[in-house]
Design an enzyme around this catalytic site. Structure first.
Site, PDB file in Angstrom:
ATOM      1  N   GLY A  28     -60.089  -5.605 -22.780  1.00 45.46           N
ATOM      2  CA  GLY A  28     -60.393  -4.327 -22.128  1.00 45.46           C
ATOM      3  C   GLY A  28     -60.145  -4.436 -20.630  1.00 45.46           C
ATOM      4  O   GLY A  28     -60.684  -5.319 -19.972  1.00 45.46           O
ATOM      5  N   ARG A  89     -54.808  -6.468 -26.818  1.00 43.57           N
ATOM      6  CA  ARG A  89     -55.649  -7.346 -27.639  1.00 43.57           C
ATOM      7  C   ARG A  89     -54.696  -7.978 -28.659  1.00 43.57           C
ATOM      8  O   ARG A  89     -54.415  -7.408 -29.693  1.00 43.57           O
ATOM      9  CB  ARG A  89     -56.756  -6.543 -28.308  1.00 43.57           C
ATOM     10  CG  ARG A  89     -57.715  -5.907 -27.296  1.00 43.57           C
ATOM     11  CD  ARG A  89     -58.894  -5.214 -27.958  1.00 43.57           C
ATOM     12  NE  ARG A  89     -59.698  -4.449 -27.009  1.00 43.57           N
ATOM     13  CZ  ARG A  89     -60.652  -4.991 -26.239  1.00 43.57           C
ATOM     14  NH1 ARG A  89     -60.856  -6.296 -26.300  1.00 43.57           N
ATOM     15  NH2 ARG A  89     -61.364  -4.243 -25.404  1.00 43.57           N
ATOM     16  N   ASP A 120     -64.346 -12.155 -23.309  1.00 44.62           N
ATOM     17  CA  ASP A 120     -64.597 -13.259 -24.239  1.00 44.62           C
ATOM     18  C   ASP A 120     -63.389 -13.560 -25.124  1.00 44.62           C
ATOM     19  O   ASP A 120     -62.999 -14.722 -25.302  1.00 44.62           O
ATOM     20  CB  ASP A 120     -65.867 -12.996 -25.071  1.00 44.62           C
ATOM     21  CG  ASP A 120     -65.900 -11.583 -25.661  1.00 44.62           C
ATOM     22  OD1 ASP A 120     -66.924 -11.216 -26.248  1.00 44.62           O
ATOM     23  OD2 ASP A 120     -64.892 -10.847 -25.503  1.00 44.62           O
ATOM     24  N   ASP A 145     -68.129  -5.350 -19.095  1.00 42.36           N
ATOM     25  CA  ASP A 145     -69.352  -5.641 -19.862  1.00 42.36           C
ATOM     26  C   ASP A 145     -70.331  -6.574 -19.160  1.00 42.36           C
ATOM     27  O   ASP A 145     -71.514  -6.594 -19.510  1.00 42.36           O
ATOM     28  CB  ASP A 145     -68.972  -6.279 -21.213  1.00 42.36           C
ATOM     29  CG  ASP A 145     -68.310  -5.284 -22.133  1.00 42.36           C
ATOM     30  OD1 ASP A 145     -67.742  -5.700 -23.152  1.00 42.36           O
ATOM     31  OD2 ASP A 145     -68.340  -4.084 -21.807  1.00 42.36           O
ATOM     32  N   GLY A 188     -70.297  -1.330 -23.716  1.00 44.88           N
ATOM     33  CA  GLY A 188     -70.962  -2.630 -23.856  1.00 44.88           C
ATOM     34  C   GLY A 188     -71.057  -2.876 -25.334  1.00 44.88           C
ATOM     35  O   GLY A 188     -72.079  -2.564 -25.953  1.00 44.88           O
ATOM     36  N   LYS A 231     -92.861  17.374 -19.095  1.00 42.54           N
ATOM     37  CA  LYS A 231     -91.544  16.857 -18.673  1.00 42.54           C
ATOM     38  C   LYS A 231     -90.500  17.628 -19.474  1.00 42.54           C
ATOM     39  O   LYS A 231     -90.288  17.380 -20.661  1.00 42.54           O
ATOM     40  CB  LYS A 231     -91.447  15.356 -18.952  1.00 42.54           C
ATOM     41  CG  LYS A 231     -90.181  14.688 -18.422  1.00 42.54           C
ATOM     42  CD  LYS A 231     -90.066  13.233 -18.892  1.00 42.54           C
ATOM     43  CE  LYS A 231     -90.825  12.283 -18.003  1.00 42.54           C
ATOM     44  NZ  LYS A 231     -90.025  11.872 -16.805  1.00 42.54           N
ATOM     45  N   SER A 233     -87.188  17.981 -19.062  1.00 40.91           N
ATOM     46  CA  SER A 233     -85.854  17.415 -19.333  1.00 40.91           C
ATOM     47  C   SER A 233     -85.951  15.903 -19.245  1.00 40.91           C
ATOM     48  O   SER A 233     -86.809  15.373 -18.519  1.00 40.91           O
ATOM     49  CB  SER A 233     -84.819  17.933 -18.325  1.00 40.91           C
ATOM     50  OG  SER A 233     -85.144  17.461 -17.022  1.00 40.91           O
ATOM     51  N   ARG A 264     -78.825  17.305 -26.278  1.00 41.45           N
ATOM     52  CA  ARG A 264     -77.359  17.174 -26.201  1.00 41.45           C
ATOM     53  C   ARG A 264     -76.988  15.705 -26.088  1.00 41.45           C
ATOM     54  O   ARG A 264     -77.775  14.898 -25.598  1.00 41.45           O
ATOM     55  CB  ARG A 264     -76.808  17.919 -24.983  1.00 41.45           C
ATOM     56  CG  ARG A 264     -76.940  19.449 -25.056  1.00 41.45           C
ATOM     57  CD  ARG A 264     -76.083  20.027 -26.137  1.00 41.45           C
ATOM     58  NE  ARG A 264     -76.080  21.491 -26.121  1.00 41.45           N
ATOM     59  CZ  ARG A 264     -77.019  22.241 -26.701  1.00 41.45           C
ATOM     60  NH1 ARG A 264     -78.057  21.659 -27.341  1.00 41.45           N
ATOM     61  NH2 ARG A 264     -76.937  23.574 -26.661  1.00 41.45           N
TER      62      ARG A 264
HETATM   63  O1  F6P Z   1     -64.894  -5.110 -23.497  1.00 43.63           O
HETATM   64  C1  F6P Z   1     -64.782  -3.986 -22.675  1.00 43.63           C
HETATM   65  C2  F6P Z   1     -64.902  -2.738 -23.511  1.00 43.63           C
HETATM   66  O2  F6P Z   1     -64.730  -1.625 -22.686  1.00 43.63           O
HETATM   67  C3  F6P Z   1     -66.227  -2.597 -24.233  1.00 43.63           C
HETATM   68  O3  F6P Z   1     -67.269  -2.175 -23.381  1.00 43.63           O
HETATM   69  C4  F6P Z   1     -65.859  -1.599 -25.284  1.00 43.63           C
HETATM   70  O4  F6P Z   1     -66.750  -1.600 -26.380  1.00 43.63           O
HETATM   71  C5  F6P Z   1     -64.472  -2.104 -25.699  1.00 43.63           C
HETATM   72  O5  F6P Z   1     -63.910  -2.709 -24.536  1.00 43.63           O
HETATM   73  C6  F6P Z   1     -63.558  -1.008 -26.203  1.00 43.63           C
HETATM   74  O6  F6P Z   1     -62.390  -1.668 -26.675  1.00 43.63           O
HETATM   75  P1  F6P Z   1     -60.971  -0.898 -26.740  1.00 43.63           P
HETATM   76  O7  F6P Z   1     -60.489  -0.691 -25.344  1.00 43.63           O
HETATM   77  O8  F6P Z   1     -60.097  -1.834 -27.513  1.00 43.63           O
HETATM   78  O9  F6P Z   1     -61.229   0.408 -27.441  1.00 43.63           O
END
Ligand code: F6P
Length: 340
Positions: A28, A89, A120, A145, A188, A231, A233, A264
């Site tokens: 990512g 990827r 990672d 992340d 995340g 409260k 909202s 929402r």
């Molecule tokens: O690892 C970074 C990230 O943005 C994560 O927060 C998210 O879940 C993932 O990549 C999304 O992956 P992709 O870009 O392959 O849809």
């Protein structure tokens, strides 16, 4: 002993030095990757080395998608999100036959060191390069992340946090105007760092993260208490990887038990991955990019280069990915108290 600038060749005579450093971005993308590439190129050239850009992450190693990078190739990019080297990827890199092709491509191109910028998954690929190809390789933490052990922040995390805070502040205006409950999902995939810190920064009434079990009854009780205290909202921040599910799932579970609020959902999604990097991320990326060059030239390999307590740190790649980085408990406790 002092070696004058451009003395990369001198190292050759004395210690089998690095002459051609390849750099790639993978996984990512994150704001600050370009600042990092820029630092690798300019510091590498300053050391008298060639720098080779690899496009599309590990796919580019397999396809020999290379380009020599000169200092002018990284002009005017420090402020840009995304990555001029593109990212991917690369599932193919999990297969040994493709890794062999990648190795041959690097060897045939005279590449004798590799800097990978990513998360990672990227570091797992880099570890294969270290173990199988014996090529000096260092990893730099490029992911929004912030889930890598051995560095206080990853490149892009600060920018993503500011993006979330800016977006949620806008949503809070309309939540207040319409007296609504908003459930806002942040990125995340299995780490709640963005949710935890942005939740505190925006004053969320509840923050749901994968690191702690979310009990729907507790959440409903908090909403009922808020309702009783007039409260009108509320904002709930949920990390996409929360055990209760994403924002849509949380909304469904709340409505089943407590439907007083007009509710929402807003899924912030990929806006968190883009944008001009913050000053903090530009500085972090520049420091780490420079240190990666110094590190490979000094013979370091198999590490992630990070910053701990504002000092450069080296963490074995496998420890960076496998040694779960925990969210500070005092931060979770603070979020709980402040959001009451
Ligand atoms: O690892 C970074 C990230 O943005 C994560 O927060 C998210 O879940 C993932 O990549 C999304 O992956 P992709 O870009 O392959 O849809």
């Amino acid at each position: 002993m002092f070696f004058p600038k451009g003395s990369c060749y001198i190292y050759t005579m004395i210690s089998n030095p690095i002459k051609n450093i390849a750099v790639l971005t993978s996984g990512g993308d994150s704001p600050g990757m370009n600042a990092c590439i820029r630092a690798v190129v300019r510091v590498g050239i300053d050391h008298g080395c060639e720098v080779t850009g690899v496009y599309r992450g590990f796919d580019g190693l397999i396809d020999a998608d290379f380009a020599a990078l000169a200092t002018q190739d990284v002009s005017n990019i420090i402020q840009r999100g995304g990555t001029i080297l593109k990212s991917a990827r690369a599932m193919r890199f999990m297969e040994a036959k493709y890794r062999r092709i990648a190795y041959e491509n690097m060897r045939n191109s005279g590449i004798d060191a590799l800097v990978v910028i990513g998360g990672d998954g990227t570091f797992m690929g880099a570890q294969c390069v270290v173990e199988e190809m014996k090529l000096p390789t260092l990893g730099l933490p490029g992911t929004i992340d912030n889930d890598l052990y051995g560095t206080d922040n990853t490149i892009g995390y600060d920018t993503a946090l500011n993006t979330v805070v800016s977006a949620v502040d806008k949503i809070r205006d309309t939540a207040d105007a319409h007296e609504r409950l908003f459930i806002i999902e942040v990125m995340g995939k299995d780490a709640g760092f963005i949710a935890a810190r942005s939740g505190i920064a925006v004053g969320a009434e509840a923050i749901l993260i994968p690191e702690t079990t979310t009990y729907i009854d507790d959440l409903i009780d908090r909403l009922k208490t808020g309702w009783r205290n007039n409260k009108k909202s509320s904002i709930i921040i949920v990390a996409e990887g929360d055990d209760l599910g994403g924002a849509l799932e949380v909304e469904k579970k709340i409505q089943e038990q407590f439907n007083k609020y007009d509710t929402r959902v807003s899924i912030l999604g990929y806006v968190q991955r883009g944008g001009s990097p913050s000053a903090y991320d530009r500085l972090l990326a520049s420091r780490l990019g420079a240190e990666a060059v110094h590190g490979v030239i000094a013979g370091k390999t198999g590490f992630m280069v990070g910053v701990k307590d504002n000092e450069i740190s080296y963490t074995p790649l496998l420890k960076a990915v496998k040694h779960n980085k925990l969210i500070r408990k005092d931060l979770i406790d603070l979020a709980t108290v402040l959001s009451k």
